[in-house]
Design a protein around this motif. Structure first.
Motif, PDB file in Angstrom:
ATOM      1  N   VAL D  93      32.718  39.349  52.859  1.00 20.03           N
ATOM      2  CA  VAL D  93      32.418  40.627  53.511  1.00 20.03           C
ATOM      3  C   VAL D  93      32.269  41.803  52.543  1.00 20.03           C
ATOM      4  O   VAL D  93      31.875  42.894  52.968  1.00 20.03           O
ATOM      5  CB  VAL D  93      33.456  40.987  54.605  1.00 20.03           C
ATOM      6  N   ARG D  94      32.603  41.608  51.290  1.00 21.34           N
ATOM      7  CA  ARG D  94      32.447  42.712  50.339  1.00 21.34           C
ATOM      8  C   ARG D  94      32.424  42.116  48.933  1.00 21.34           C
ATOM      9  O   ARG D  94      33.078  41.111  48.677  1.00 21.34           O
ATOM     10  CB  ARG D  94      33.604  43.703  50.452  1.00 21.34           C
ATOM     11  N   PRO D  95      31.704  42.733  48.009  1.00 15.82           N
ATOM     12  CA  PRO D  95      31.708  42.210  46.632  1.00 15.82           C
ATOM     13  C   PRO D  95      33.139  42.180  46.088  1.00 15.82           C
ATOM     14  O   PRO D  95      33.926  43.101  46.342  1.00 15.82           O
ATOM     15  CB  PRO D  95      30.861  43.231  45.868  1.00 15.82           C
ATOM     16  N   ALA D  96      33.464  41.136  45.362  1.00 18.46           N
ATOM     17  CA  ALA D  96      34.814  40.962  44.814  1.00 18.46           C
ATOM     18  C   ALA D  96      34.905  41.709  43.485  1.00 18.46           C
ATOM     19  O   ALA D  96      34.774  41.139  42.404  1.00 18.46           O
ATOM     20  CB  ALA D  96      35.107  39.477  44.644  1.00 18.46           C
ATOM     21  N   ILE D  97      35.112  43.023  43.601  1.00 16.93           N
ATOM     22  CA  ILE D  97      35.168  43.917  42.444  1.00 16.93           C
ATOM     23  C   ILE D  97      36.606  44.368  42.244  1.00 16.93           C
ATOM     24  O   ILE D  97      37.260  44.778  43.203  1.00 16.93           O
ATOM     25  CB  ILE D  97      34.305  45.178  42.678  1.00 16.93           C
ATOM     26  N   GLY D  98      37.085  44.330  41.006  1.00 22.47           N
ATOM     27  CA  GLY D  98      38.433  44.823  40.759  1.00 22.47           C
ATOM     28  C   GLY D  98      39.093  44.084  39.619  1.00 22.47           C
ATOM     29  O   GLY D  98      38.416  43.416  38.822  1.00 22.47           O
ATOM     30  N   GLU D  99      40.419  44.223  39.550  1.00 19.31           N
ATOM     31  CA  GLU D  99      41.168  43.586  38.480  1.00 19.31           C
ATOM     32  C   GLU D  99      41.698  42.221  38.877  1.00 19.31           C
ATOM     33  O   GLU D  99      41.812  41.316  38.053  1.00 19.31           O
ATOM     34  CB  GLU D  99      42.346  44.502  38.066  1.00 19.31           C
ATOM     35  N   ARG D 100      42.064  42.091  40.150  1.00 21.47           N
ATOM     36  CA  ARG D 100      42.637  40.837  40.623  1.00 21.47           C
ATOM     37  C   ARG D 100      42.087  40.481  41.994  1.00 21.47           C
ATOM     38  O   ARG D 100      41.620  41.350  42.744  1.00 21.47           O
ATOM     39  CB  ARG D 100      44.165  40.957  40.767  1.00 21.47           C
ATOM     40  N   LEU D 101      42.191  39.198  42.321  1.00 24.41           N
ATOM     41  CA  LEU D 101      41.954  38.724  43.688  1.00 24.41           C
ATOM     42  C   LEU D 101      43.249  38.109  44.191  1.00 24.41           C
ATOM     43  O   LEU D 101      43.978  37.468  43.416  1.00 24.41           O
ATOM     44  CB  LEU D 101      40.866  37.643  43.709  1.00 24.41           C
ATOM     45  N   VAL D 102      43.510  38.277  45.486  1.00 24.51           N
ATOM     46  CA  VAL D 102      44.636  37.551  46.069  1.00 24.51           C
ATOM     47  C   VAL D 102      44.223  37.028  47.442  1.00 24.51           C
ATOM     48  O   VAL D 102      43.608  37.752  48.232  1.00 24.51           O
ATOM     49  CB  VAL D 102      45.928  38.403  46.154  1.00 24.51           C
ATOM     50  N   ALA D 103      44.513  35.751  47.669  1.00 25.23           N
ATOM     51  CA  ALA D 103      44.258  35.128  48.971  1.00 25.23           C
ATOM     52  C   ALA D 103      45.585  34.968  49.681  1.00 25.23           C
ATOM     53  O   ALA D 103      46.536  34.424  49.114  1.00 25.23           O
ATOM     54  CB  ALA D 103      43.600  33.760  48.778  1.00 25.23           C
ATOM     55  N   ARG D 104      45.652  35.494  50.914  1.00 28.86           N
ATOM     56  CA  ARG D 104      46.863  35.357  51.716  1.00 28.86           C
ATOM     57  C   ARG D 104      46.530  34.469  52.908  1.00 28.86           C
ATOM     58  O   ARG D 104      45.679  34.816  53.726  1.00 28.86           O
ATOM     59  CB  ARG D 104      47.347  36.725  52.194  1.00 28.86           C
ATOM     60  N   ALA D 105      47.212  33.340  52.982  1.00 29.52           N
ATOM     61  CA  ALA D 105      46.895  32.345  54.015  1.00 29.52           C
ATOM     62  C   ALA D 105      48.106  32.051  54.874  1.00 29.52           C
ATOM     63  O   ALA D 105      49.246  32.210  54.426  1.00 29.52           O
ATOM     64  CB  ALA D 105      46.411  31.052  53.362  1.00 29.52           C
ATOM     65  N   ARG D 106      47.826  31.632  56.109  1.00 31.35           N
ATOM     66  CA  ARG D 106      48.911  31.223  57.001  1.00 31.35           C
ATOM     67  C   ARG D 106      48.416  30.098  57.896  1.00 31.35           C
ATOM     68  O   ARG D 106      47.217  30.004  58.194  1.00 31.35           O
ATOM     69  CB  ARG D 106      49.394  32.406  57.838  1.00 31.35           C
TER      70      ARG D 106
END
Lengths: 157, 157, 157, 157
Positions: D93-106
């Protein structure tokens, strides 16, 4: 379908039609099993006024019903055991305009526990067929499914 | 719904119900818009005998219809323009057994051109609610969709 | 690839390979564009030790990368504009064991605004090919995508 | 992570980190398990130059890897047996721009044979988090999966 016509029907297809006739929702929606093979099927219906949405196209729910049920037939005939649809994904690519819809599904990969099936839904009218949806889903053996196990433990609800 | 009851209905919800009433398939299936917010909705129906499959559960096609239509309402009210469902995915997790089904959907991410929406479908009966399906889909502005553009060029068919 | 070999390469494929070479992650993972047509592609890689998971198979993330990127190439060459993957779904059907992986993708339906593409990923080893994943996704024109519009308004986060 | 720091880590999280460390591809990509509960996890990574695509964003394959692996951890810790991802769907849904990525799953629904899990991937940078992908998938017990059964019969290839 008259008794005379029925006499000409392949026994496998006739069996598939008997199963379809036991599903009240499939009867309500007017679904007809047009062809059935091992790992493949064609499931159609007439686009009657009550299957439409406000703009005159067949409702997306009708297209989804056809895709879902066709995937199940393709997976069930490939696995040769009672099955249910575990999950599927559908892309609608064109309004479902015409006289009939037909979903053509096939089992693309079959293992002991599941079949991954693919399906296209076409709108038929004025002598031509137009692709209107593309689906992919997982069909599973009935006992293996969360869906068929009402007593399953569950979390996170 | 009596005229008296209607007088108490939020105008936004009343508008959503009028749209639903223009969809013949939604009328056939007995869908009722229970709640409608900006980017959220609850869409329910009574599990009548004609909505079942051979084992007495609501047919998967009914569950899919509810999820699909609820996703569309959530996306449409979030985007505030006419929309269609472009695609969605659904996992069936439990047989749809009970008196009613209700799909609760919300827009999880909204941009100018699309909304990604999520939905749970619950079966309600004997005083409890059970999760029976989980869906995620893309709702798009009507003019941007292949689905709403009958004259689109296409390939690969 | 030597300069001599390059001279024999179709200009369209050569262009596709130049784009791939500008993606650092594709270089890291060792992806190679094997074939490229209008609305189709074959994207492969060698299953090196660093691409594996703990059981010795290629990691699911590697299989997903290949499917995603192959879908994008198929959609981009079909639409002939800069594109991004909007969404996709993948079924893993067999462990990715072997010497190489190859994803073969095609655009199944193309409109002005999007292409719905399908892809199979095969594991190649010991002289045979085995299907290990099946994917379906939506490729969109770059400007139309929420993904390519960092300034999009959003809700529900 | 120094030995001193490790001494403070929850044993469950430490176990999850040891599993991650056995996956060469997760090591290559720099994935770090930030949190792990029963049916939930947070999996992150630094967006290093080699994880990018040509426009400077993290490659979609990196985002997909994170979502897929986070879904697997959420399902595995919910089911408490060895698992694999059977299938999943992701919307970018949005370009993955930044310093880190985090995936939160449940894990949203758990049965004896599978867990249906959901996940959001966020890009973190300049002190804020932005949602960049939404995923939903099916995690299955290892022995039940076509993917973990190399000797499965198959059709349609």
């Amino acid at each position: 379908m008259s008794a005379e016509a029925a006499a000409d029907v392949d026994p496998f297809l006739a069996m598939g039609r008997r199963i379809l006739a036991t599903q009240p929702f499939s009867v309500l929606i007017g679904a007809e099993l047009e062809a059935l093979g091992q790992g493949s099927c064609a499931l159609g219906l007439a686009i009657t006024p009550e299957l439409k949405q406000q703009n005159g196209f067949a409702h997306g729910g009708v297209v989804s019903y056809l895709a879902d049920n066709a995937l199940t037939y393709a997976g069930g005939t490939a696995m040769k055991v009672p099955v249910v649809t575990s999950e599927y994904k559908i892309n609608y690519v064109r309004p479902a305009i015409g006289e009939r819809l037909v979903a053509r599904a096939r089992a693309t990969h079959v293992s002991r526990s599941q079949a991954v099936c693919q399906c296209e839904v076409y709108a038929i009218g004025a002598g031509s067929e137009k692709l209107c949806a593309i689906a992919q889903g997982t069909i599973v053996r009935m006992g293996d499914s969360a869906r068929s196990a009402p007593a399953s433990k569950e979390g996170g609800e």
